[in-house]
Design a protein around this motif. Structure first.
Motif, PDB file in Angstrom:
ATOM      1  N   THR A 165      11.494 -16.491  59.537  1.00 23.08           N
ATOM      2  CA  THR A 165      11.363 -15.789  58.262  1.00 23.08           C
ATOM      3  C   THR A 165      12.586 -14.920  58.005  1.00 23.08           C
ATOM      4  O   THR A 165      13.124 -14.884  56.891  1.00 23.08           O
ATOM      5  N   LEU A 166      13.032 -14.240  59.049  1.00 20.75           N
ATOM      6  CA  LEU A 166      14.232 -13.415  58.913  1.00 20.75           C
ATOM      7  C   LEU A 166      15.468 -14.267  58.654  1.00 20.75           C
ATOM      8  O   LEU A 166      16.355 -13.892  57.877  1.00 20.75           O
ATOM      9  N   ASP A 167      15.541 -15.429  59.312  1.00 16.13           N
ATOM     10  CA  ASP A 167      16.651 -16.353  59.052  1.00 16.13           C
ATOM     11  C   ASP A 167      16.713 -16.721  57.571  1.00 16.13           C
ATOM     12  O   ASP A 167      17.786 -16.717  56.949  1.00 16.13           O
ATOM     13  N   VAL A 168      15.565 -17.064  57.013  1.00 15.73           N
ATOM     14  CA  VAL A 168      15.509 -17.445  55.602  1.00 15.73           C
ATOM     15  C   VAL A 168      15.878 -16.260  54.711  1.00 15.73           C
ATOM     16  O   VAL A 168      16.634 -16.389  53.738  1.00 15.73           O
ATOM     17  N   LEU A 169      15.344 -15.079  55.037  1.00 10.50           N
ATOM     18  CA  LEU A 169      15.635 -13.876  54.257  1.00 10.50           C
ATOM     19  C   LEU A 169      17.135 -13.631  54.160  1.00 10.50           C
ATOM     20  O   LEU A 169      17.688 -13.467  53.063  1.00 10.50           O
ATOM     21  N   TYR A 170      17.822 -13.617  55.289  1.00 11.41           N
ATOM     22  CA  TYR A 170      19.258 -13.315  55.275  1.00 11.41           C
ATOM     23  C   TYR A 170      20.083 -14.480  54.739  1.00 11.41           C
ATOM     24  O   TYR A 170      21.133 -14.265  54.117  1.00 11.41           O
ATOM     25  N   ALA A 171      19.619 -15.710  54.950  1.00 15.73           N
ATOM     26  CA  ALA A 171      20.334 -16.852  54.362  1.00 15.73           C
ATOM     27  C   ALA A 171      20.306 -16.767  52.837  1.00 15.73           C
ATOM     28  O   ALA A 171      21.313 -17.021  52.158  1.00 15.73           O
ATOM     29  N   ARG A 172      19.150 -16.423  52.294  1.00 18.55           N
ATOM     30  CA  ARG A 172      19.045 -16.284  50.836  1.00 18.55           C
ATOM     31  C   ARG A 172      19.884 -15.110  50.332  1.00 18.55           C
ATOM     32  O   ARG A 172      20.525 -15.198  49.268  1.00 18.55           O
ATOM     33  N   ALA A 173      19.866 -14.000  51.075  1.00 20.72           N
ATOM     34  CA  ALA A 173      20.650 -12.835  50.660  1.00 20.72           C
ATOM     35  C   ALA A 173      22.147 -13.145  50.687  1.00 20.72           C
ATOM     36  O   ALA A 173      22.900 -12.734  49.789  1.00 20.72           O
ATOM     37  N   LYS A 174      22.586 -13.901  51.710  1.00 21.61           N
ATOM     38  CA  LYS A 174      23.998 -14.280  51.776  1.00 21.61           C
ATOM     39  C   LYS A 174      24.368 -15.209  50.628  1.00 21.61           C
ATOM     40  O   LYS A 174      25.440 -15.061  50.016  1.00 21.61           O
ATOM     41  N   ALA A 175      23.496 -16.169  50.335  1.00 18.63           N
ATOM     42  CA  ALA A 175      23.777 -17.077  49.220  1.00 18.63           C
ATOM     43  C   ALA A 175      23.823 -16.313  47.902  1.00 18.63           C
ATOM     44  O   ALA A 175      24.675 -16.591  47.039  1.00 18.63           O
ATOM     45  N   LYS A 176      22.918 -15.361  47.734  1.00 24.65           N
ATOM     46  CA  LYS A 176      22.901 -14.557  46.512  1.00 24.65           C
ATOM     47  C   LYS A 176      24.179 -13.738  46.384  1.00 24.65           C
ATOM     48  O   LYS A 176      24.789 -13.670  45.313  1.00 24.65           O
ATOM     49  N   MET A 177      24.590 -13.128  47.494  1.00 27.02           N
ATOM     50  CA  MET A 177      25.824 -12.349  47.496  1.00 27.02           C
ATOM     51  C   MET A 177      27.030 -13.236  47.183  1.00 27.02           C
ATOM     52  O   MET A 177      27.908 -12.873  46.397  1.00 27.02           O
ATOM     53  N   TRP A 178      27.072 -14.433  47.783  1.00 30.45           N
ATOM     54  CA  TRP A 178      28.233 -15.302  47.574  1.00 30.45           C
ATOM     55  C   TRP A 178      28.284 -15.833  46.145  1.00 30.45           C
ATOM     56  O   TRP A 178      29.378 -16.037  45.603  1.00 30.45           O
ATOM     57  N   SER A 179      27.140 -16.011  45.515  1.00 29.18           N
ATOM     58  CA  SER A 179      27.148 -16.441  44.112  1.00 29.18           C
ATOM     59  C   SER A 179      27.768 -15.355  43.230  1.00 29.18           C
ATOM     60  O   SER A 179      28.435 -15.660  42.226  1.00 29.18           O
ATOM     61  N   LYS A 180      27.588 -14.088  43.609  1.00 32.52           N
ATOM     62  CA  LYS A 180      28.234 -12.988  42.881  1.00 32.52           C
ATOM     63  C   LYS A 180      29.745 -13.050  43.073  1.00 32.52           C
ATOM     64  O   LYS A 180      30.514 -12.862  42.126  1.00 32.52           O
ATOM     65  N   VAL A 181      30.161 -13.302  44.308  1.00 28.58           N
ATOM     66  CA  VAL A 181      31.587 -13.423  44.608  1.00 28.58           C
ATOM     67  C   VAL A 181      32.219 -14.528  43.763  1.00 28.58           C
ATOM     68  O   VAL A 181      33.303 -14.363  43.182  1.00 28.58           O
ATOM     69  N   GLU A 182      31.539 -15.676  43.663  1.00 32.70           N
ATOM     70  CA  GLU A 182      32.080 -16.807  42.900  1.00 32.70           C
ATOM     71  C   GLU A 182      32.217 -16.463  41.422  1.00 32.70           C
ATOM     72  O   GLU A 182      33.163 -16.921  40.754  1.00 32.70           O
ATOM     73  N   ARG A 183      31.309 -15.679  40.897  1.00 37.31           N
ATOM     74  CA  ARG A 183      31.425 -15.256  39.495  1.00 37.31           C
ATOM     75  C   ARG A 183      32.588 -14.289  39.316  1.00 37.31           C
ATOM     76  O   ARG A 183      33.361 -14.396  38.360  1.00 37.31           O
ATOM     77  N   LEU A 184      32.733 -13.346  40.237  1.00 33.61           N
ATOM     78  CA  LEU A 184      33.749 -12.311  40.094  1.00 33.61           C
ATOM     79  C   LEU A 184      35.162 -12.870  40.230  1.00 33.61           C
ATOM     80  O   LEU A 184      36.089 -12.396  39.568  1.00 33.61           O
ATOM     81  N   ARG A 185      35.344 -13.878  41.069  1.00 36.73           N
ATOM     82  CA  ARG A 185      36.702 -14.363  41.256  1.00 36.73           C
ATOM     83  C   ARG A 185      37.186 -15.239  40.104  1.00 36.73           C
ATOM     84  O   ARG A 185      38.328 -15.692  40.113  1.00 36.73           O
ATOM     85  N   GLN A 186      36.356 -15.418  39.122  1.00 34.88           N
ATOM     86  CA  GLN A 186      36.814 -16.061  37.883  1.00 34.88           C
ATOM     87  C   GLN A 186      37.666 -15.110  37.045  1.00 34.88           C
ATOM     88  O   GLN A 186      38.288 -15.525  36.066  1.00 34.88           O
ATOM     89  N   TYR A 187      37.673 -13.815  37.448  1.00 34.50           N
ATOM     90  CA  TYR A 187      38.434 -12.800  36.707  1.00 34.50           C
ATOM     91  C   TYR A 187      39.424 -12.154  37.669  1.00 34.50           C
ATOM     92  O   TYR A 187      39.165 -11.097  38.241  1.00 34.50           O
ATOM     93  N   PRO A 188      40.588 -12.777  37.854  1.00 42.64           N
ATOM     94  CA  PRO A 188      41.538 -12.287  38.860  1.00 42.64           C
ATOM     95  C   PRO A 188      42.082 -10.894  38.566  1.00 42.64           C
ATOM     96  O   PRO A 188      42.598 -10.228  39.462  1.00 42.64           O
ATOM     97  N   GLY A 189      41.953 -10.437  37.327  1.00 41.66           N
ATOM     98  CA  GLY A 189      42.420  -9.092  37.002  1.00 41.66           C
ATOM     99  C   GLY A 189      41.470  -7.989  37.405  1.00 41.66           C
ATOM    100  O   GLY A 189      41.816  -6.798  37.341  1.00 41.66           O
ATOM    101  N   LEU A 190      40.270  -8.357  37.838  1.00 48.15           N
ATOM    102  CA  LEU A 190      39.291  -7.363  38.270  1.00 48.15           C
ATOM    103  C   LEU A 190      39.779  -6.626  39.517  1.00 48.15           C
ATOM    104  O   LEU A 190      40.441  -7.214  40.374  1.00 48.15           O
ATOM    105  N   ARG A 191      39.437  -5.349  39.606  1.00 45.60           N
ATOM    106  CA  ARG A 191      39.698  -4.571  40.808  1.00 45.60           C
ATOM    107  C   ARG A 191      38.381  -3.926  41.239  1.00 45.60           C
ATOM    108  O   ARG A 191      37.818  -3.115  40.515  1.00 45.60           O
ATOM    109  N   ILE A 192      37.902  -4.298  42.414  1.00 44.76           N
ATOM    110  CA  ILE A 192      36.579  -3.884  42.874  1.00 44.76           C
ATOM    111  C   ILE A 192      36.683  -3.268  44.257  1.00 44.76           C
ATOM    112  O   ILE A 192      37.421  -3.759  45.115  1.00 44.76           O
TER     113      ILE A 192
END
Length: 435
Positions: A165-192
């Motif tokens: 259950t914990l494996d699934v929890l963190y796998a989903r959280a990592k995928a969710k986080m990485w989907s945010k990363v993929e959206r943000l890197r579409q804007y190379p001028g961003l500074r975060i």
């Protein structure tokens, strides 16, 4: 390396000696050390009390978190000291382009620093956690206290979950986080940058998010407010100052004139120690409108502003208009947005102001504590809450924060009303508090 750490296994096999929540006094936000040096230098005799404030009152923290576990974690922090390695790094590193930003005598003070004692009790299902003493000691409790409360709440929510259950929890959280990363890197001028220490899910998860951003958006990731992670991951430590400085200065004011000048006297004191890129104004301690209305012209020469509690686009527009009215070119200025940001808000704000002003985004709770929809069976205890640790009195006088959002106001109710009458409440917006 954090990328190889099996967080789910560590949580499943959790043991106190393996995973203390705060493992270094550097596990704090950089602005705390910058402010501490100013407090140590200019206000060594001021006493100040900090208190935990849970603004998400529906969550009864004392029902979720075991009191002895909380005491164990707090007591552990009191045993910590700055190590020689940490002090050498602070003394020798370059921050914001400045070498030796911390004075040798201040580094010596840190070498003998110990966290002061605390007072803990329970009332109506909430912890009453207070830190009373010299300001230059109690101020350092804010960040670790919040990190401890938030991680203990996460641990309590996950207690009893199986390893899969914990494996699934963190796998989903990592995928969710990485989907945010993929959206943000579409804007190379961003500074975060990472501002997520105070309300993080856990230290290990915080470190994973920081290293994921470092790999995922590259140069667009400008650093972390967490000093320990900055040192360990070779990132810039970022941050300037916080509301407690004008709050204490105002609390100590003996006259109305001194009260009105408190926010600007803090900036003058700050300039004595720091300059350049560290000249960032935090205008909303008693309302941004009042700050801008009475600000001396020299404030417009500072590098930028951090609008903290107004809606980002509205708050940014107000400051840009103020710069223009004072004859400054906003394109040469910097706006730092940091209040409750998510990916949608970051992108929307960036697109709105692109070409008008320089921007940076301090990404906090929604970076390091966003587990919504990740648990196989939704766990209420994994939702982030709005919790702060604020200065509530200085030298026996009540301290107040108004904010642009009345729901963020803190302090004695009679004093809050007095401050409202004195500073005014124009442009206040009552917004729902999520984090």
């Amino acid at each position: 390396m954090a990328a190889k750490t099996d967080i789910a296994r560590r949580v499943y096999n959790h043991a106190w000696k393996l995973d203390p929540i705060v493992r270094s006094l550097l596990d704090t936000d950089f602005y705390k050390l910058l402010m501490l040096q100013m407090i140590w230098k200019l206000h060594p005799d001021v006493r100040a009390t900090f208190s935990l404030i849970n603004r998400t009152t529906r969550v009864r923290l004392a029902d979720d978190i075991d009191e002895q576990e909380l005491r164990d974690q707090l007591d552990h922090v009191r045993e910590l000291r700055f190590t020689k390695k940490e002090l050498i790094w602070l003394a020798g590193n370059t921050f914001y382009g400045k070498k030796q930003i911390f004075e040798p005598d201040f580094i010596a003070f840190l070498g003998n620093f110990r966290m002061p004692d605390y007072e803990l009790s329970v009332k109506d299902g909430q912890y009453e956690l207070c830190f009373e003493g010299r300001w230059m000691e109690t101020t350092m409790w804010e960040i670790p206290a919040l990190a401890i409360i938030n991680e203990l709440r996460s641990r309590a929510a996950m207690k009893g979950l199986g390893q899969f259950t914990l494996d699934v929890l963190y796998a989903r959280a990592k995928a969710k986080m990485w989907s945010k990363v993929e959206r943000l890197r579409q804007y190379p001028g961003l500074r975060i940058s990472d501002f997520g220490t105070r309300r993080r899910h856990s230290f290990l998860w915080h470190r994973w998010c920081v290293e994921a951003l470092k790999e995922g958006i590259g140069p667009a990731f400008t650093g972390t407010s967490n000093v320990l992670l900055a040192m360990d991951t070779d990132l810039e430590a970022v941050g300037t100052n916080a509301h407690e400085l004008p709050m204490v200065k105002a609390a100590l004011a003996e006259t109305d004139e001194a009260l009105g000048q408190a926010p600007y006297k803090v900036l003058q004191d700050w300039t004595q120690l720091y300059g350049g890129n560290l000249l960032i104004v935090l205008p909303d301690a008693f309302g941004t409108a009042a700050f801008l209305r009475n600000a001396p012209d020299w404030v417009a020469d500072w590098t930028g502003f951090r609008p903290d509690s107004a809606p980002p686009i509205e708050g940014g527009e107000r400051i840009i208009d103020w710069w223009k009215a004072h004859g400054r070119d906003p394109r040469e200025k910097l706006l730092i947005f940091s209040d409750g940001l998510d990916v949608d808000t970051i992108i929307e704000t960036y697109k709105h102001f692109e070409g008008q002003v320089r921007m940076s985004f301090g990404w906090g709770t929604n970076l390091t504590n966003d587990f919504q929809g990740c648990a196989p069976n939704e766990l209420v205890g994994l939702d982030a809450i709005s919790i702060v640790c604020k200065v509530v009195e200085a030298n026996g006088r009540p301290a107040v924060k108004l904010s642009d959002n009345p729901r963020k106001a803190t302090g004695d109710l009679a004093e809050v009303e007095r401050y409202k009458r004195f500073f005014g409440t124009e442009d206040f917006h009552e917004l729902q508090l999520k984090v």
